[in-house]
Design an enzyme around this catalytic site. Structure first.
Site, mmCIF file in Angstrom:
data_model
loop_
_atom_site.group_PDB
_atom_site.id
_atom_site.type_symbol
_atom_site.label_atom_id
_atom_site.label_comp_id
_atom_site.label_asym_id
_atom_site.label_seq_id
_atom_site.Cartn_x
_atom_site.Cartn_y
_atom_site.Cartn_z
ATOM 1 N N GLY A 114 -4.712 -17.098 23.076
ATOM 2 C CA GLY A 114 -3.940 -16.955 21.938
ATOM 3 C C GLY A 114 -3.230 -18.588 21.648
ATOM 4 C CB CYS A 115 -2.469 -20.091 18.557
ATOM 5 S SG CYS A 115 -1.572 -18.631 17.527
#
Lengths: 349, 349, 349, 349
Positions: free
Chosen positions: A150-151
């Site tokens: 995930g970013c």
């Protein structure tokens, strides 16, 4: 051109960024591009920047459409990617930009996502330093399934992991507050994502321990800390920019090192990393400097009065945070040079 | 029109906001407007929004120019305001929007500002709740000298003070991360404040315990906590908006109350406040909703897994953060209704 | 409080701005607030800035809900407002912020809107100067039905009308290009209005003579020119700001006056106008200076080499462009002071 | 690596963009980087995005420092570039991103710049179509001196030249209005370029025929029209974005072609161009789609009621508008493939 890559979910922002990067990659070519509700549309309608793919049309997202490629990258909502991944042949390299295969702990998955756990895949954050000093990239050569991080997770992990691995900060009271660009929320049509609402506005969301990136951050930082449980207060805030994550992370100092010793932990962790840069002392990261680049900029300092270290990381959520990370991991899995085709210079100002 | 107000430093952003508010105030009229390097310029050259003052010219900032008014508001750099304030008559109401007279602790002043302490004035944050339950506004009626709080300070203080006063959070490990609009940095010509650098960029500054607002926040929160020392990690970040501060503040739960009890502390503190609003549960503050208003929006929640409370406040740094606060305090000092002439509705979207 | 005002379409941006202005109006009070799909919601969910109306709930938009008020303001899509207006009593003052009753020419309506013409109402642009020198405000005192102008229309009309009325520019080859904030497009959930798409982007829309504001501009400018047909090239562009319209309008010089004579036409037209300001020579309008104000800033110059005059106007599309215009006209219709309750100072920076 | 390139003025925005592009160029390497007042600073202080040049220091801008390279690119204020260029050897390829060598008409130079004309160099806009059908790129192979076009000039020229060359529009009443990002104004410390002033603001500048890009546009369009004099009304407006120019250009139709015939002129001109794209009919350019790319997006339509064509072009002012154009021309001059090392995909959203 060595291999072709199919993109599932090509009408979205992650899909568009994958295609931008693939167009400049010397060994990976763009294969089929698929979408769900936008199937049948010309790709350029959704991504006017992809002028090099002006003749392409979006096909429906099915296992059949994705078959026959060397690599398939899934840029789909969680749930959807596990479903389609299950139908793809074992010998195809599949990278999932969604959350479905990131968590190793089924209970954590169940708690934060409320659905059945799809199992975990090798985790595609090459620079994650483990407590024993090895890096996560060791898990990737030859892998056929890779979970792209995930970013927000990437930003927080890269900011803090070296300090945990070196034992200079404690894992039991970490606080992370992020300034996030809007593209991380995708193209979904929600009122709070309208331009009129965002410009001039900073606002938090998913406050109080409910954001789904929390267990993933804890999983990473626990690998860095050598198993000690990680306690994390995590608050993302939306700010008026399209791209970029600035993660401000603080943790308590253990007293194992002074300021110079603290800095040495980050220097050691990132000295040889092509995509993670500890900035010169006194220069703080700005998201503008990593726009469009597969690069993380990191800085740390010690606040003696507060007894805390402050570590800050800046990434582009769509590049190092998603699409660039996928291609970096694909390079590793395919035994290509890890940096092949990936920009390191941000588009600034 | 009951009284006239002179503004020193009228060419800057705080000065312009003071004039905007005074133009709409039924009892306070605009007197002399002064500036330093811009003296002689037409006011409208610097503030095209002040069309109602199109005929005004900036005079030099001298005690003579400021004399003969009922109220003088100083919107000057720190150091400059103490110097001019010393020359103003005792019976004139003087409000200082700069830092010179905020800190009661001379050592803290010396440490963070490096100059001699000018002494402290009554502190103009009416809604600051003290440990014994009284509010700071009690110090203001009849005052002739008032120190207007720093903008970041106001946001952090209003976010957290009720929890300290009620004993539901601990003062010894507070973390505050702020998203700040650029106007808080003023009109000074610095490269990092250029529009090209700011748009698309989030970046921290004054990281690691060196920001000058830290001792002022500690002073306020110590009043709320009843004297217990306050440990604070404070990181402001610049984000691409002109106005607004979003303060995300977390502190450790003492266990003195559950979630409902925690919320009750904020409800009790702000129920009767005209300018501070605890939002309905689940709705989080956004700076857009307070743009141009003398209003703070606040929300709190408990993160049980992290053992921390998260409190968030949004203000407009130029209005509730500076100019509106000055006029609110002037109203109190002059025995006018506290809310007179002050907007409570934000200009949104 | 002399009169109550019901707002139909209160969940949208124009509705929110009407309520912001009414909250500060000394003679007009907020009555029923209605919405269509959002009926039943708390108003503050959609307009967190309206803290003064935190206890209000949106009712369905019906004639019954709107009945019993002195004034009804319709902030509805075109078509919807004509339908509801037809059901309201004749003795209620009704202002329509939509397009249904603006055009006098049924054929122009049919051509641009494709539906049956609902008829025209007195037109609420008080400062529109007619060829014979009188202003449009003469039509408004005592009116019971008023069509509020389109926001782009107001900007272009105020920029150019004085020159046409004075005969110094020709009506037969006018070119207008506008930079428009996104709130003019409303809150509708369209992909191109997402923040991620808008920030960093300038793009035109409705290019080539198809924008529905064209016949309305022509109607106004024809009144100014004394009946001579108006030929107009009109291109709006979306730029990354929430509010504001900057209209750059050029027309051919007739040669009837030199530069000073040209400027005199604008000076004469706007010298006594409280809401339209010809800026000092050399100072050009900026939308930032009129944010949240019911004010238009105008400037003109002559480009001798091009044989054209360039006139520029800046307004806030939601204030002078819509909600402020409605209240200004309501003031006139109700025999209140025209400027009552309307802000003239912009919120800048 | 075939050749080395020295950059004069490397601390500015054009300099930074040149270095970003050169870092990705397979045949051109980064040589000396110079600056004036910033000489001695580390390059990365001014360009944190150039992590690949973290070890570089800015040298003073002198002929000596620039000597010994195959290529020198000048990113200097006008005046300064002519001065330094005169000291460089004849056999070095020199490209001037400033204005000094663009205009062929000494009188036009004198009128708009007020200094002595430095003479003109081959003009580096390869896609400029001349009246006889040949393109400007013919002038570039083997050239040793090249004048890089102005950014606004490139946008307006690429938008309209095909119509003039094909005779479908008239050159005698052209109107161009541009929405411009702030980086075009450079890094100079001017109050109106501060972020606080720009965000939320659209405003025109250099209105009324005084902008220095006017004679350069006229020069280009006269080449396209075959010598007929060009009359141009030109108004640039600053809008809140760092990069990008959207040029809206209208000209009178000659009647030589209908809508399809008009479009055919643009199709013919740009069908084989790698960097200029006529978008699919109905899709309008947005600056976001060309961010960081050496690409122009163009669209045209006919407004029959207005008797005018509307042509719109979007470019990134720093890439296709300056640095990319320089490298494209350098490629041509050095007999490298024209597209070598130049990105064509924009970084969007």
């Amino acid at each position: 051109m060595g291999a072709t890559v199919a993109i599932a979910g090509a009408s979205g922002y992650a899909g568009g960024e994958l295609l931008r990067l693939l167009l400049a990659h010397p060994e990976l070519g763009v294969g089929t591009v698929t979408a769900h509700s936008k199937a049948g549309d010309r790709l350029i309608t959704h991504h006017p920047q992809l002028i090099g793919l002006a003749d392409r049309t979006l096909e429906p997202t099915t296992a059949e459409a994705l078959a026959g490629h060397d690599v398939v990258i899934l840029a789909l909502p969680h749930g959807a990617s596990a479903q389609i991944a299950a139908q793809l042949p074992d010998d195809v390299l599949v990278l999932d930009c969604g959350a479905d295969h990131r968590l190793t702990d089924a209970a954590a998955w169940q708690k934060f996502y409320g659905t059945e756990h799809a199992g975990s895949w090798p985790y595609g954050l090459p620079e994650l330093v483990h407590a024993d000093g090895h890096k996560q990239r060791d898990a990737l050569p030859g892998a056929k399934r890779i979970a792209v991080p995930g970013c927000n997770v990437t930003a927080v992990t890269l900011a803090l992991a070296p300090g945990l691995a070196a034992g200079v900060v404690a894992p039991d009271d970490i606080v992370a507050v992020l300034a996030c660009g809007t593209s991380g929320a995708g193209k979904s049509l929600k009122p709070h994502l309208l331009a009129s609402e965002i410009m001039g506005a900073a606002s938090p969301y998913a406050v109080g321990g409910v954001h789904r990136h929390i267990p993933e951050i804890q999983q990473n930082l626990q690998l860095a800390s050598g198993g000690a449980p990680v306690t994390l207060s995590f608050t993302p805030t939306l700010v008026p920019m399209s791209r970029g994550i600035l993660a401000t992370v603080t943790a308590k100092l253990t007293g194992a090192a002074d300021g110079a010793g603290v800095r040495a932990a980050w220097e050691a962790a990132y000295a040889d990393e092509p995509f993670v840069h500890l900035l010169p002392q006194g220069q703080w990261p700005t998201t503008a400097a990593v726009l469009g680049a597969n690069t993380a900029h990191v800085q740390v300092t010690v606040d003696e009065a507060a007894g805390r270290l402050v570590a800050v990381a800046a990434i582009d959520n769509l590049t190092k945070g998603t699409a660039g990370a996928a291609i970096q991991s694909a390079n590793l899995a395919l035994a290509l040079p890890e940096t092949l085709g990936l920009p390191t210079t941000g588009v600034a100002p």
